[in-house]
Write an enzyme that holds these catalytic residues in place. Structure first.
Site, short mmCIF file in Angstrom:
data_model
loop_
_atom_site.label_atom_id
_atom_site.label_comp_id
_atom_site.label_asym_id
_atom_site.label_seq_id
_atom_site.Cartn_x
_atom_site.Cartn_y
_atom_site.Cartn_z
N TYR A 227 29.26 -24.24 -11.43
CA TYR A 227 29.71 -25.59 -11.10
C TYR A 227 30.45 -25.58 -9.77
CZ TYR A 227 30.69 -30.44 -12.44
OH TYR A 227 30.72 -31.82 -12.51
N GLN B 116 27.02 -26.74 -5.08
CA GLN B 116 25.62 -27.06 -5.37
C GLN B 116 25.42 -27.36 -6.86
OE1 GLN B 116 22.45 -28.37 -4.07
NE2 GLN B 116 23.10 -26.89 -2.51
N ARG C 4 32.00 -19.28 -16.86
CA ARG C 4 32.87 -18.22 -17.37
C ARG C 4 34.11 -18.87 -17.98
NH1 ARG C 4 36.98 -15.95 -14.64
NH2 ARG C 4 36.17 -16.80 -12.68
N SER D 179 36.41 -23.77 -12.61
CA SER D 179 35.44 -24.86 -12.70
C SER D 179 35.33 -25.46 -14.09
CB SER D 179 34.06 -24.37 -12.24
OG SER D 179 34.10 -23.96 -10.90
N ASP E 49 24.22 -15.89 -5.07
CA ASP E 49 23.13 -14.91 -5.15
C ASP E 49 23.57 -13.55 -5.67
OD1 ASP E 49 21.15 -16.62 -4.26
OD2 ASP E 49 21.37 -16.05 -2.16
N MET E 50 24.64 -13.03 -5.10
CA MET E 50 25.02 -11.66 -5.40
C MET E 50 25.67 -11.50 -6.77
SD MET E 50 23.61 -10.55 -2.83
CE MET E 50 23.86 -8.80 -3.10
N GLN F 154 24.35 -13.18 -9.37
CA GLN F 154 23.30 -13.51 -10.32
C GLN F 154 22.77 -12.32 -11.12
OE1 GLN F 154 20.16 -15.84 -8.58
NE2 GLN F 154 21.57 -17.40 -7.81
N HIS G 265 17.37 -20.47 -4.72
CA HIS G 265 17.05 -19.55 -3.64
C HIS G 265 16.26 -18.41 -4.25
CE1 HIS G 265 17.21 -17.37 0.03
NE2 HIS G 265 18.29 -16.64 -0.21
#
Length: 327
Positions: A25, A28, A48, A53, A83-84, A86, A108
């Site tokens: 959250y 994006q 989490r 968030s 990304d990192m 994920q 992405h």
């Protein structure tokens, strides 16, 4: 010729009656979750427990669950965390809870393309990649418009993966502007190449070098800042609105002639060959390998490089100039 989809090519029907879990959250994730909900779809959020968030998403009316629980409840899982982060979250909290036939969406292609995430064969894997920051995704949606996006299918278990991807794109407002069909490989590689050689790396270094040249020649740093950095936005706005030729028609003849005769001497064939070499490092996976290893070590090189930019004279002058401009 690229295949471009608009509102008339997409339907929300594939998502009606389904539960969409937005994982993350941030800027994006929030924008896409709100847009999808405003499009009449059922959205829950996976986060989490105890993260900042959680309360934000709950206060904005979403049912919020820990990631694994959200995934287990979902027909569509949208992976919108950095990304990192994920691969670790995928392995521990997403993959064990995926339903057979679920749709997994990424914004992405990095982790799929470079094999850092390997989904099971019994799910659809798609990508809807807005070509704008989350804030613009939300603001344009609220204004009745949208931002362009790329759409791709990596795995088509259901036979309807593209329909699901286009439904997501429509739900976030992207089909209002236009959605280009691509592949995970093309999106990932062009995104990284563009960032490194032009948008972040190339433009940043061009501005810094221009500033250094002017200051070393004895010009005032404040004047140099305005010439090479502040006015860059004015030119980029013209290019964005009118294209390169249109930009040239929006500047003086002196600027036209100087730019057209001197520009190619600065950004010459040697620079182009270096750009291509950087692009080939992306395409081969060499850059991804380097970055994954750097991240695993705690990003010491990135931190050092960031500090060097922070200490560059253009940043010190810029801080003062931005106070004048923006208060």
């Amino acid at each position: 010729m690229a295949k471009i989809y608009t509102d008339k090519d997409a339907s929300l029907e594939p998502l009606r009656g389904k539960t969409i879990a937005v994982i993350g959250y941030g800027i994006q994730g929030r924008a896409q979750a709100l847009n999808l909900r405003d499009s009449g779809l059922k959205v829950i959020v996976g986060l989490r427990k105890g993260g900042n968030s959680w309360n934000v998403a709950a206060s904005e009316g979403f049912e919020v669950y820990e990631v694994g629980e959200a995934v287990s409840r979902a027909d569509v899982v949208m992976v919108l965390i950095p990304d990192m982060e994920q691969p670790k979250v995928w392995q521990s909290q997403i993959a064990p809870h995926l339903r057979e036939g679920a749709v997994v969406d990424f914004a992405h292609g990095f982790n799929i393309h470079y094999g850092l995430i390997k989904p099971p064969k019994n799910v659809d894997v798609v990508m809807v990649a807005p070509k704008a920051p989350g804030r613009a995704v939300r603001e344009e949606f609220l204004a009745g418009r949208g931002v362009p996006a790329l759409v791709a299918v990596h795995q088509n278990y259901s036979g309807s993966a593209l329909k699901y991807a286009l439904a997501i794109a429509k739900g976030i407002g992207a089909t209002r502007a236009g959605v280009i069909e691509t592949t995970f490989a093309e999106e990932t590689e062009t995104d990284l190449i563009g960032e490194q050689t032009v948008l972040v790396g190339g433009l940043m270094e061009l501005i810094k070098r221009g500033f250094e040249v002017l200051v070393e020649m004895g010009y005032q740093p404040e004047v140099a800042y305005f010439e090479v950095l502040n006015e860059a936005k004015l030119i980029m706005d013209l290019i964005w609105q009118r294209g390169i030729y249109g930009m040239l028609n929006g500047v003086s003849d002196t600027a036209k002639y100087g730019g057209l005769t001197v520009g190619p001497k600065i950004i010459d064939e040697e620079v182009k060959s270096k750009m291509k070499a950087a692009a080939l490092r992306v395409k081969s996976g060499e850059f991804a390998k380097e970055w994954v290893e750097e991240y695993a070590r705690g990003s010491p090189n990135l931190k050092r490089l960031m500090e060097s930019v922070k200490e560059h004279p253009i940043e010190k002058v810029g801080a003062e100039m931005r106070k004048l401009l923006f208060g």
